[in-house]
Motif scaffolding. Structure first.
Motif, PDB file in Angstrom:
ATOM      1  N   LEU A 288       0.810  -1.212   0.000  1.00 36.50           N
ATOM      2  CA  LEU A 288       0.000   0.000   0.000  1.00 36.50           C
ATOM      3  C   LEU A 288       0.850   1.272   0.000  1.00 36.50           C
ATOM      4  CD1 LEU A 288      -2.810  -1.037   2.518  1.00 36.50           C
ATOM      5  CD2 LEU A 288      -3.031  -0.781   0.035  1.00 36.50           C
ATOM      6  N   GLY A 289       2.165   1.133   0.160  1.00 42.47           N
ATOM      7  CA  GLY A 289       3.060   2.276   0.052  1.00 42.47           C
ATOM      8  C   GLY A 289       3.417   2.968   1.352  1.00 42.47           C
ATOM      9  N   TYR A 290       3.167   2.321   2.493  1.00 44.47           N
ATOM     10  CA  TYR A 290       3.488   2.951   3.769  1.00 44.47           C
ATOM     11  C   TYR A 290       4.941   2.692   4.154  1.00 44.47           C
ATOM     12  CZ  TYR A 290      -1.423   4.002   4.270  1.00 44.47           C
ATOM     13  OH  TYR A 290      -2.684   4.512   4.066  1.00 44.47           O
ATOM     14  N   ARG A 291       5.543   3.686   4.791  1.00 40.54           N
ATOM     15  CA  ARG A 291       6.921   3.581   5.238  1.00 40.54           C
ATOM     16  C   ARG A 291       7.000   2.751   6.516  1.00 40.54           C
ATOM     17  NH1 ARG A 291       9.483   8.650   6.945  1.00 40.54           N
ATOM     18  NH2 ARG A 291      11.424   7.856   6.053  1.00 40.54           N
ATOM     19  N   ALA A 292       8.155   2.141   6.738  1.00 38.80           N
ATOM     20  CA  ALA A 292       8.386   1.421   7.989  1.00 38.80           C
ATOM     21  C   ALA A 292       9.844   1.544   8.390  1.00 38.80           C
ATOM     22  CB  ALA A 292       8.005  -0.047   7.851  1.00 38.80           C
ATOM     23  N   LEU A 293      10.063   1.793   9.669  1.00 37.38           N
ATOM     24  CA  LEU A 293      11.396   1.709  10.266  1.00 37.38           C
ATOM     25  C   LEU A 293      11.377   0.551  11.243  1.00 37.38           C
ATOM     26  CD1 LEU A 293      14.270   2.720  10.939  1.00 37.38           C
ATOM     27  CD2 LEU A 293      13.215   4.217  12.664  1.00 37.38           C
ATOM     28  N   ILE A 294      12.189  -0.461  10.971  1.00 36.64           N
ATOM     29  CA  ILE A 294      12.324  -1.615  11.852  1.00 36.64           C
ATOM     30  C   ILE A 294      13.750  -1.605  12.383  1.00 36.64           C
ATOM     31  CG2 ILE A 294      11.990  -4.108  12.082  1.00 36.64           C
ATOM     32  CD1 ILE A 294       9.525  -2.706  10.982  1.00 36.64           C
ATOM     33  N   TYR A 295      13.923  -1.598  13.698  1.00 35.49           N
ATOM     34  CA  TYR A 295      15.279  -1.574  14.247  1.00 35.49           C
ATOM     35  C   TYR A 295      15.420  -2.606  15.368  1.00 35.49           C
ATOM     36  CZ  TYR A 295      13.212   1.378  17.929  1.00 35.49           C
ATOM     37  OH  TYR A 295      12.437   1.862  18.944  1.00 35.49           O
ATOM     38  N   SER A 296      16.638  -3.061  15.551  1.00 28.92           N
ATOM     39  CA  SER A 296      16.937  -4.079  16.563  1.00 28.92           C
ATOM     40  C   SER A 296      18.223  -3.719  17.290  1.00 28.92           C
ATOM     41  CB  SER A 296      17.131  -5.460  15.921  1.00 28.92           C
ATOM     42  OG  SER A 296      15.967  -5.915  15.287  1.00 28.92           O
ATOM     43  N   GLY A 297      18.192  -3.755  18.609  1.00 25.76           N
ATOM     44  CA  GLY A 297      19.428  -3.698  19.363  1.00 25.76           C
ATOM     45  C   GLY A 297      20.190  -4.989  19.147  1.00 25.76           C
ATOM     46  N   ASP A 298      21.459  -4.901  18.756  1.00 21.34           N
ATOM     47  CA  ASP A 298      22.162  -6.135  18.379  1.00 21.34           C
ATOM     48  C   ASP A 298      22.696  -6.919  19.572  1.00 21.34           C
ATOM     49  OD1 ASP A 298      24.420  -4.712  19.140  1.00 21.34           O
ATOM     50  OD2 ASP A 298      25.344  -4.685  17.150  1.00 21.34           O
ATOM     51  N   HIS A 299      22.423  -6.447  20.808  1.00 15.52           N
ATOM     52  CA  HIS A 299      22.775  -7.220  22.002  1.00 15.52           C
ATOM     53  C   HIS A 299      21.534  -7.777  22.694  1.00 15.52           C
ATOM     54  CE1 HIS A 299      26.776  -5.878  21.276  1.00 15.52           C
ATOM     55  NE2 HIS A 299      27.238  -6.256  22.443  1.00 15.52           N
ATOM     56  N   ASP A 300      20.439  -7.837  21.969  1.00 15.13           N
ATOM     57  CA  ASP A 300      19.174  -8.374  22.467  1.00 15.13           C
ATOM     58  C   ASP A 300      19.065  -9.844  22.072  1.00 15.13           C
ATOM     59  OD1 ASP A 300      16.541  -9.000  23.100  1.00 15.13           O
ATOM     60  OD2 ASP A 300      15.677  -7.793  21.493  1.00 15.13           O
ATOM     61  N   MET A 301      19.011 -10.735  23.069  1.00 10.24           N
ATOM     62  CA  MET A 301      18.842 -12.157  22.788  1.00 10.24           C
ATOM     63  C   MET A 301      17.397 -12.611  23.010  1.00 10.24           C
ATOM     64  SD  MET A 301      21.273 -15.386  23.891  1.00 10.24           S
ATOM     65  CE  MET A 301      20.763 -15.477  25.600  1.00 10.24           C
ATOM     66  N   LEU A 302      16.514 -11.719  23.474  1.00 10.01           N
ATOM     67  CA  LEU A 302      15.109 -12.083  23.610  1.00 10.01           C
ATOM     68  C   LEU A 302      14.443 -12.159  22.243  1.00 10.01           C
ATOM     69  CD1 LEU A 302      13.857 -10.075  26.711  1.00 10.01           C
ATOM     70  CD2 LEU A 302      13.765 -12.542  26.418  1.00 10.01           C
ATOM     71  N   ILE A 303      14.574 -11.089  21.464  1.00  9.14           N
ATOM     72  CA  ILE A 303      14.085 -11.057  20.084  1.00  9.14           C
ATOM     73  C   ILE A 303      15.296 -10.710  19.211  1.00  9.14           C
ATOM     74  CG2 ILE A 303      12.407 -10.078  18.462  1.00  9.14           C
ATOM     75  CD1 ILE A 303      11.108 -11.630  20.715  1.00  9.14           C
ATOM     76  N   PRO A 304      16.116 -11.690  18.872  1.00  6.24           N
ATOM     77  CA  PRO A 304      17.390 -11.403  18.209  1.00  6.24           C
ATOM     78  C   PRO A 304      17.214 -10.782  16.825  1.00  6.24           C
ATOM     79  CG  PRO A 304      17.370 -13.623  19.130  1.00  6.24           C
ATOM     80  CD  PRO A 304      15.961 -13.110  19.178  1.00  6.24           C
ATOM     81  N   TYR A 305      18.191  -9.959  16.473  1.00  7.77           N
ATOM     82  CA  TYR A 305      18.126  -9.278  15.173  1.00  7.77           C
ATOM     83  C   TYR A 305      18.166 -10.268  14.017  1.00  7.77           C
ATOM     84  CZ  TYR A 305      23.108  -9.962  14.162  1.00  7.77           C
ATOM     85  OH  TYR A 305      24.329 -10.526  13.882  1.00  7.77           O
ATOM     86  N   VAL A 306      18.747 -11.437  14.213  1.00 10.72           N
ATOM     87  CA  VAL A 306      18.855 -12.386  13.098  1.00 10.72           C
ATOM     88  C   VAL A 306      17.486 -12.890  12.667  1.00 10.72           C
ATOM     89  CG1 VAL A 306      21.216 -13.092  13.626  1.00 10.72           C
ATOM     90  CG2 VAL A 306      19.323 -14.288  14.720  1.00 10.72           C
ATOM     91  N   GLY A 307      16.572 -13.072  13.621  1.00 13.13           N
ATOM     92  CA  GLY A 307      15.218 -13.482  13.262  1.00 13.13           C
ATOM     93  C   GLY A 307      14.443 -12.361  12.600  1.00 13.13           C
ATOM     94  N   THR A 308      14.626 -11.133  13.100  1.00 12.93           N
ATOM     95  CA  THR A 308      13.950  -9.982  12.504  1.00 12.93           C
ATOM     96  C   THR A 308      14.439  -9.745  11.085  1.00 12.93           C
ATOM     97  OG1 THR A 308      13.718  -8.987  14.698  1.00 12.93           O
ATOM     98  CG2 THR A 308      13.461  -7.520  12.786  1.00 12.93           C
ATOM     99  N   GLU A 309      15.751  -9.812  10.914  1.00  9.96           N
ATOM    100  CA  GLU A 309      16.328  -9.628   9.582  1.00  9.96           C
ATOM    101  C   GLU A 309      15.790 -10.676   8.603  1.00  9.96           C
ATOM    102  OE1 GLU A 309      20.762  -9.572   7.461  1.00  9.96           O
ATOM    103  OE2 GLU A 309      20.547 -10.045   9.585  1.00  9.96           O
ATOM    104  N   ARG A 310      15.564 -11.881   9.093  1.00  5.43           N
ATOM    105  CA  ARG A 310      15.102 -12.964   8.223  1.00  5.43           C
ATOM    106  C   ARG A 310      13.691 -12.711   7.711  1.00  5.43           C
ATOM    107  NH1 ARG A 310      15.844 -17.052  11.556  1.00  5.43           N
ATOM    108  NH2 ARG A 310      17.998 -17.289  10.903  1.00  5.43           N
ATOM    109  N   TRP A 311      12.774 -12.274   8.603  1.00  6.36           N
ATOM    110  CA  TRP A 311      11.401 -12.069   8.115  1.00  6.36           C
ATOM    111  C   TRP A 311      11.306 -10.827   7.237  1.00  6.36           C
ATOM    112  CZ3 TRP A 311       8.828  -7.633   8.883  1.00  6.36           C
ATOM    113  CH2 TRP A 311       8.999  -6.905  10.062  1.00  6.36           C
TER     114      TRP A 311
END
Length: 491
Positions: free
Chosen positions: A398-421
């Motif tokens: 639909l054309g909406y902007r998104a900023l997705i960010y991850s602290g890279d020392h977070d092991m609860l919701i790791p950046y590797v899983g976020t980057e993958r989706w």
């Protein structure tokens, strides 16, 4: 970018509404009645206990009635932009949990106040200004949602039930009512933001607003996009990425990682307890990580909140996010301060928010809650949306902007899983993985995805040294990040 599949669109239509609602059209009929029945309860707060002098920014608190019968009262803190409220964006900010108060986001993450930890002596905590508040560049509504969170309450006991879809719908009612009651913000750029478990709610709510705009519903909203930090997206996949993350961060050895992959066949959450080799390997991994704070791997867990003897730390739910235990509240001050852990910082919010003078200053309604909690772990809550990936895909389309960010020392919701989706959305890459800087130092890495030749769909960024969530640990860098992104500049 290809349009969403028909089955995905149907799935979204089916899940956007709580099951107890009758149908899409009828819901909007109810909405019209709800909007006409506006509940106006707002107060300007000039001073706060523990802060010296008048507040140098405009703080408003209040309640907005939502729910089918307007019997749910959502409490909010609203802070106008300290730069230019007439032109700066408006952000509706949802803290995670579910059940974590908007005050947590305000005082520990992106708001203009923070506690003075060094001055704390066991009495009412004192407050000081946060020089890296996001209110330097935007007006922000910090919302206590869903019902039962912070100071939000229901007038009927049966209405304390909530779910992902109900919460998103109630938040939709909230923002529409709030804008009707604050018409001077109707045409400010609007962003929906949040972190942690709000990674489930924010995309649902954003798509709900987008659908309302397409239908021409009032009031008008200038929705630009959404912001998510360390977001839950598909909880199983998020948690399952902890083992690859632990390996990348040298928390487990190459040999142990390979053993876990082979023995557990890539499944580290719903492990087969009859698979002895897998269970043995996972026990060794737990031993390697159990003394780390999963929200920030460079910090220790609080000694009072150590895992139980047979508990696997790698199977923690988000309910295990660091918070204050009842034992900590009952300890005398010298014992609390002898061995520091981050929970002690959170203790100050319990003391401050449960002070009668504070609640009077915030205009909290008497008798509506018995005890304020930073994160209410006892909500009657149904996590009924398994994954928000389809919502992200449709919002990008639909054309909406998104900023997705991850602290890279977070092991609860790791950046590797976020980057993958994010990659799974199959949006073309405009700018590949590259560093971004603050004061000449690497502040993280980013990738920019572009849906078409004119629109930047998603900016994905890591925050170097950030935990769960990033602004709490890297406030200066995160202010620079959001300032640049809101201004349509590269990070």
């Amino acid at each position: 970018m290809a349009p969403p599949a028909a089955h995905e669109m149907q799935q979204l239509k089916n899940t956007l509404r709580p099951s107890k609602r009758l149908c899409y059209v009828w819901l909007h009929v109810l909405l019209l009645f709800a909007l006409f029945g506006l509940s106006k309860s707002q107060s300007i707060v000039d001073t706060l206990p523990g802060f010296s002098g008048d507040l140098p920014f405009k703080l408003e608190t209040g309640y907005v009635s939502v729910g089918e019968l307007n019997d749910v009262e959502l409490f909010y803190y609203f802070i106008e932009s300290e730069r230019d409220p007439a032109r700066d964006p408006l952000i509706l900010w949802l803290t995670g949990g579910p059940g974590c108060s908007g005050f947590s986001g305000l005082v520990y993450e992106i708001g203009p106040l923070r506690f003075n930890y060094t001055a704390f002596n066991g009495s009412r905590p004192s407050l000081e200004l946060n020089p890296y508040s996001w209110t330097k560049v935007a007006s922000i509504i910090f919302l206590d949602a869903p019902v039962g969170t912070g100071f939000s309450y229901a007038t009927n006991a049966d209405d304390y039930y909530a779910s992902d879809t109900i919460s998103a719908w109630d938040n939709y009612i909230f923002i529409r009512k709030w804008l009707i009651d604050h018409p001077r913000f109707l045409y400010n750029q609007l962003y929906i933001g949040g972190d942690s478990y709000s990674g489930i709610i924010v995309p649902i709510l954003t798509l709900e607003i987008a659908n309302g705009i397409q239908m021409g519903l009032k009031p008008p909203m200038t929705l630009m996009g959404y912001i998510l930090g360390n977001p839950v997206t598909h909880l199983h996949d998020d948690e399952n990425s902890r083992i690859p993350y632990a390996h990348r961060m040298a928390l487990i050895s190459d040999e142990l990682y390979e053993s876990a992959k082979n023995a557990c066949k890539g499944e580290f959450i719903d492990t087969d307890e009859s698979n002895g080799e897998c269970m043995e390997t996972m026990a060794v991994i737990t031993k390697c990580t159990e003394k780390l704070n999963s929200a920030q791997i460079l910090e220790p867990v609080c000694a009072l909140d150590s895992p139980k003897p047979k508990e696997s730390k790698l199977k923690w739910s988000l309910n295990h996010i660091e918070d204050v235990s009842s034992d900590m509240i009952s300890l005398p001050v010298p014992q609390r301060s002898e061995f520091w852990c981050r929970n002690y910082n959170y203790l100050l919010s319990y003391i401050w928010e449960n002070d009668n003078a504070v609640q009077e200053a915030l205009h909290v309604r008497n008798g509506t809650i018995s005890f304020w909690k930073r994160c209410n772990k006892t909500l009657d809550y149904d996590s009924n949306v398994e994954s928000t990936v389809p919502y992200h895909r449709n919002l990008s389309y639909l054309g909406y902007r998104a900023l997705i960010y991850s602290g890279d020392h977070d092991m609860l919701i790791p950046y590797v899983g976020t980057e993958r989706w994010v990659k799974s959305l199959n949006i073309p890459v405009l700018t590949g993985w590259e560093p971004w800087f603050v004061d000449g130092q690497v502040a993280g890495y980013s990738v920019i995805y572009q849906a078409n030749k004119t629109d930047t769909a998603i900016t994905y960024a890591t925050v170097k040294g950030g935990g769960h969530t990033a602004p709490e640990f890297r406030p200066k860098q995160c202010l620079a990040m959001i300032d640049r992104w809101l201004a349509f500049y590269p990070l």
